[in-house]
Design a protein around this motif. Structure first.
Motif, PDB file in Angstrom:
ATOM      1  N   GLY A   1       0.880  -1.239   0.119  1.00 21.15           N
ATOM      2  CA  GLY A   1      -0.116   0.046  -0.200  1.00 21.15           C
ATOM      3  C   GLY A   1       0.984   1.358   0.102  1.00 21.15           C
ATOM      4  N   SER A   2       0.188   2.374   0.496  1.00 16.81           N
ATOM      5  CA  SER A   2       0.901   3.632   0.499  1.00 16.81           C
ATOM      6  C   SER A   2       1.969   4.063   1.598  1.00 16.81           C
ATOM      7  CB  SER A   2      -0.149   4.773   0.188  1.00 16.81           C
ATOM      8  OG  SER A   2      -0.840   4.808   1.508  1.00 16.81           O
TER       9      SER A   2
ATOM     10  N   TRP B   1      -5.486  -2.126   4.115  1.00 17.56           N
ATOM     11  CA  TRP B   1      -5.090  -3.311   4.768  1.00 17.56           C
ATOM     12  C   TRP B   1      -3.880  -4.009   3.910  1.00 17.56           C
ATOM     13  CZ3 TRP B   1      -7.520  -5.159   9.403  1.00 17.56           C
ATOM     14  CH2 TRP B   1      -8.636  -4.561   9.800  1.00 17.56           C
ATOM     15  N   GLU B   2      -3.210  -4.565   4.925  1.00 18.67           N
ATOM     16  CA  GLU B   2      -2.022  -5.525   4.145  1.00 18.67           C
ATOM     17  C   GLU B   2      -2.118  -7.015   5.090  1.00 18.67           C
ATOM     18  OE1 GLU B   2       1.670  -3.387   4.147  1.00 18.67           O
ATOM     19  OE2 GLU B   2       0.786  -1.684   3.071  1.00 18.67           O
TER      20      GLU B   2
ATOM     21  N   ASN C   1       5.054  -8.835  -0.626  1.00 16.04           N
ATOM     22  CA  ASN C   1       3.979  -9.319  -1.302  1.00 16.04           C
ATOM     23  C   ASN C   1       2.910  -9.219  -0.441  1.00 16.04           C
ATOM     24  OD1 ASN C   1       3.414  -9.978  -3.651  1.00 16.04           O
ATOM     25  ND2 ASN C   1       4.007 -11.907  -3.737  1.00 16.04           N
ATOM     26  N   ASN C   2       1.932  -8.247  -0.268  1.00 13.61           N
ATOM     27  CA  ASN C   2       0.723  -7.961   0.215  1.00 13.61           C
ATOM     28  C   ASN C   2      -0.195  -8.834  -0.389  1.00 13.61           C
ATOM     29  OD1 ASN C   2      -1.702  -7.091   1.591  1.00 13.61           O
ATOM     30  ND2 ASN C   2      -1.514  -4.900   0.502  1.00 13.61           N
ATOM     31  N   VAL C   3      -0.636  -9.875   0.351  1.00 15.54           N
ATOM     32  CA  VAL C   3      -1.703 -10.815  -0.322  1.00 15.54           C
ATOM     33  C   VAL C   3      -3.007 -10.528   0.301  1.00 15.54           C
ATOM     34  CG1 VAL C   3      -0.151 -12.615  -0.946  1.00 15.54           C
ATOM     35  CG2 VAL C   3      -1.093 -12.746   1.448  1.00 15.54           C
TER      36      VAL C   3
ATOM     37  N   LEU D   1      -1.579  -9.241   9.675  1.00 12.80           N
ATOM     38  CA  LEU D   1      -2.686  -8.531   9.206  1.00 12.80           C
ATOM     39  C   LEU D   1      -2.307  -7.025   9.603  1.00 12.80           C
ATOM     40  CD1 LEU D   1      -5.307  -8.397   7.572  1.00 12.80           C
ATOM     41  CD2 LEU D   1      -6.426  -8.835   9.771  1.00 12.80           C
ATOM     42  N   VAL D   2      -2.566  -6.042   8.758  1.00 15.17           N
ATOM     43  CA  VAL D   2      -2.191  -4.863   9.244  1.00 15.17           C
ATOM     44  C   VAL D   2      -3.243  -3.824   8.721  1.00 15.17           C
ATOM     45  CG1 VAL D   2      -0.487  -3.150   9.762  1.00 15.17           C
ATOM     46  CG2 VAL D   2       0.417  -5.356   8.816  1.00 15.17           C
TER      47      VAL D   2
END
Ligand code: SGN
Ligand code: CA
Length: 551
Positions: A236-237, A484-485, A497-499, A474-475
């Motif tokens: 994400g950002s 969310w990541e 790698n954010n899945v 999980l964030v």
């Protein structure tokens, strides 16, 4: 929470005084079991990647490693909030940040909170705290203290003491150790057990090694981490907007030790990283004699910079800054390790080692070029995890390793249980004593909770909270984003790698969200509290800006 209620109640009933006397086998006098001494060693920003019992790619730390060889190494130890003062407040209170209120480095610690030092002192321990605290007020519950004001200084540091402020000549890591050994040897009441907090400033920024270590480490070259050139794709950002990249945020003077006149001579430097004052703030504390030791090394660094920097492309510039960073950071670590060795030798020579629990940790982890970064704050592994090594003779099996999800939240209850002192009901951690004794079946926690707040602020790491298990992370990033990541910790150890949006993980996301909500509830965190802290912070930021404009 631990299910072992009967054990906890037993300790509470026993109370501290009677815990001193554990009955023998019924013959003769009762056998007196002495309460253990506690030596709590903490460095500031010490990455586990820079301890050879975790990884020997960067440095050898034979003395800290002794604690792993003779005790237990925790490979999944982590913090509740990866930043200095909040972490220290969690360690001292056994509570999450939203409960003790020290959510960021900004405002002073609320010292109406009960700390482990007060409890230990009230239960007959001699207590002392030497080194960095970073609380904005003096520690309570200590018989003696010598703490650095704020972040403190590497060279000729000042200390706040009971008698007022004093300056000590020399190198900070050596001085804190001298003071610690002196207290252990001469100042404490030897009829009482002790708890000493021995707290290094090193290896915090601006990473100033002693002249000897600077000379040694400037000649070394270190392997680069796999993600040094991370492009932050597939995330994400938050990772993209953080301001802690070696190339674009690390300062020429303050960090890489380039003299101001060289910066001016070569100006404008590319990339342009504003660095008013260069390194002079730290360097100018040195005496003429001390400067004479540093100068030839710093001159060499500056000559190399002048000759080679203009010829380098961005990749080479990044590599140059990485090597400079590691030379200084690891030079600081090497002094910490030598000094830990001195203290461990003192424990051996004085006969104290046998009944002293030694804990080595840091207030959080640190990025050593991973993701192209320095600093910490993120829930991503290198800053979220922290080193933890515990030696407890006759209790902990030498050379043992635990991969359980333990936190700095647990330290206070661990120390209390080891000392046979009842824990207050409102502490939120779990004692690590069952793990230390090898009774892993008594350990029930499989997930930890994390919450970082300090934003907008230096390094610009967005506010986030999350849940971490051995398998997943999980964030949720919030405030000016809502992102969310999810990371698969087993398959994606580099966390690149954010899945979260991958359909293959939709069930995992669902499950973890339920667990995360439950954890927030269990620990008393909530959206309302997030908003309250945010509002309060924004107000303080505005006030600071107003003050700055006026001055
Ligand atoms: C200083 C450092 C930051 C660091 C914070 C917090 N900048 O502001 O890089 O993140 O401390 O560190 S510096 O230019 O002053 O070195 S903490 O360990 O105290 O939380
Ligand atoms: Ca720190």
């Amino acid at each position: 929470m631990r299910n072992d209620v009967s054990r906890r109640n037993f300790l509470k009933v026993m109370g501290s005084a009677s815990a001193l006397t554990l009955m023998g086998c019924g013959i003769g006098k009762p056998k007196v079991k002495k309460q253990p001494n506690i030596l709590f060693i903490m460095s500031d920003d010490h990455a586990y990647q820079a301890i050879s019992s975790y990884s020997d790619k960067l440095i050898q730390t034979p003395h800290i490693d002794r604690l792993a060889k003779e005790g237990m190494l925790f490979t999944n130890a982590c913090v509740t909030n990866s930043i200095c003062a909040p972490s220290r407040a969690t360690i001292l209170t056994g509570k999450h940040c939203h409960i003790h209120g020290k959510i960021n480095n900004g405002s002073p610690f609320d010292d109406s909170q009960t700390t482990i030092m007060q409890i230990m002192q009230n239960n007959g321990y001699q207590t002392a705290m030497y080194g960095k605290l970073h609380f904005g007020n003096n520690p309570k519950g200590v018989d003696d203290f010598m703490i650095l004001p704020g972040q403190g200084n590497y060279i000729n540091p000042d200390f706040v003491t009971k008698e007022g402020r004093i300056r000590k000549e020399g190198y900070c890591t050596d001085i804190i150790t001298d003071l610690t050994i002196d207290w252990l040897d001469k100042k404490r009441d030897k009829d009482k057990p002790f708890m000493m907090m021995y707290l290094h400033k090193a290896p915090h920024r601006p990473w100033w090694p002693s002249p000897e270590k600077m000379a040694e480490f400037v000649e070394k070259k270190f392997p680069e981490p796999k993600t040094l050139f991370d492009d932050y794709k597939n995330r994400g950002s938050a990772a993209k907007s953080a301001e802690m990249n070696l190339l674009t945020h690390m300062k020429y003077g303050w960090d890489s030790k380039i003299r101001l006149e060289v910066i001016k001579e070569m100006s404008p430097l590319d990339p342009d990283v504003p660095d008013i004052g260069g390194f002079s703030g730290a360097y100018n504390r040195a005496s003429a004699e001390q400067k004479a030791k540093y100068d030839p090394i710093i001159d060499k660094i500056n000559e190399d910079f002048k000759t080679n920097w203009p010829k380098m492309n961005d990749k080479e510039k990044m590599q140059w800054k990485y090597q400079r960073y590691m030379q200084d950071y690891l030079g600081c670590i090497s002094s910490v390790d030598d000094n830990v060795g001195r203290v461990l030798d003192y424990l051996d020579d004085s006969g104290l080692a046998e009944n002293t629990i030694v804990i080595y940790t840091s207030d959080q982890g640190f990025y050593l070029g991973e993701h192209g970064w320095f600093d910490k704050r993120f829930i991503y592994d290198e800053s979220f995890k922290t080193p933890l090594l515990i030696r407890w003779p006759d209790k902990v099996k030498p050379g043992s390793v635990s991969d359980e999800m333990v936190q700095n939240l647990d330290f206070a209850q661990t120390i209390l249980e080891a000392a046979g002192i009842p824990e207050p009901d409102d502490m939120q951690g779990e004692s690590l004593v069952p793990l230390l004794e090898g009774k892993n079946d008594k350990w029930t926690r499989d997930a930890v909770y994390y919450h970082y707040y300090e934003y907008p602020a230096v390094h610009m790491v967005k506010r986030h909270y999350g849940i971490v298990t051995k398998e997943y992370k999980l964030v949720h990033f919030y405030y000016d984003v809502n992102e969310w990541e999810l990371y698969d910790r087993k398959k994606d150890t580099y966390e690149i790698n954010n899945v979260y949006d991958d359909p293959a993980y939709s069930e995992i996301v669902k499950e973890l969200k339920v667990k995360l909500t439950a954890l927030r509830k269990q620990y008393g965190d909530s959206k309302e509290l997030d908003q309250m802290f945010l509002k309060d912070d924004l107000k303080k930021i505005k006030e600071r800006q107003k003050k700055k404009r006026k001055s």
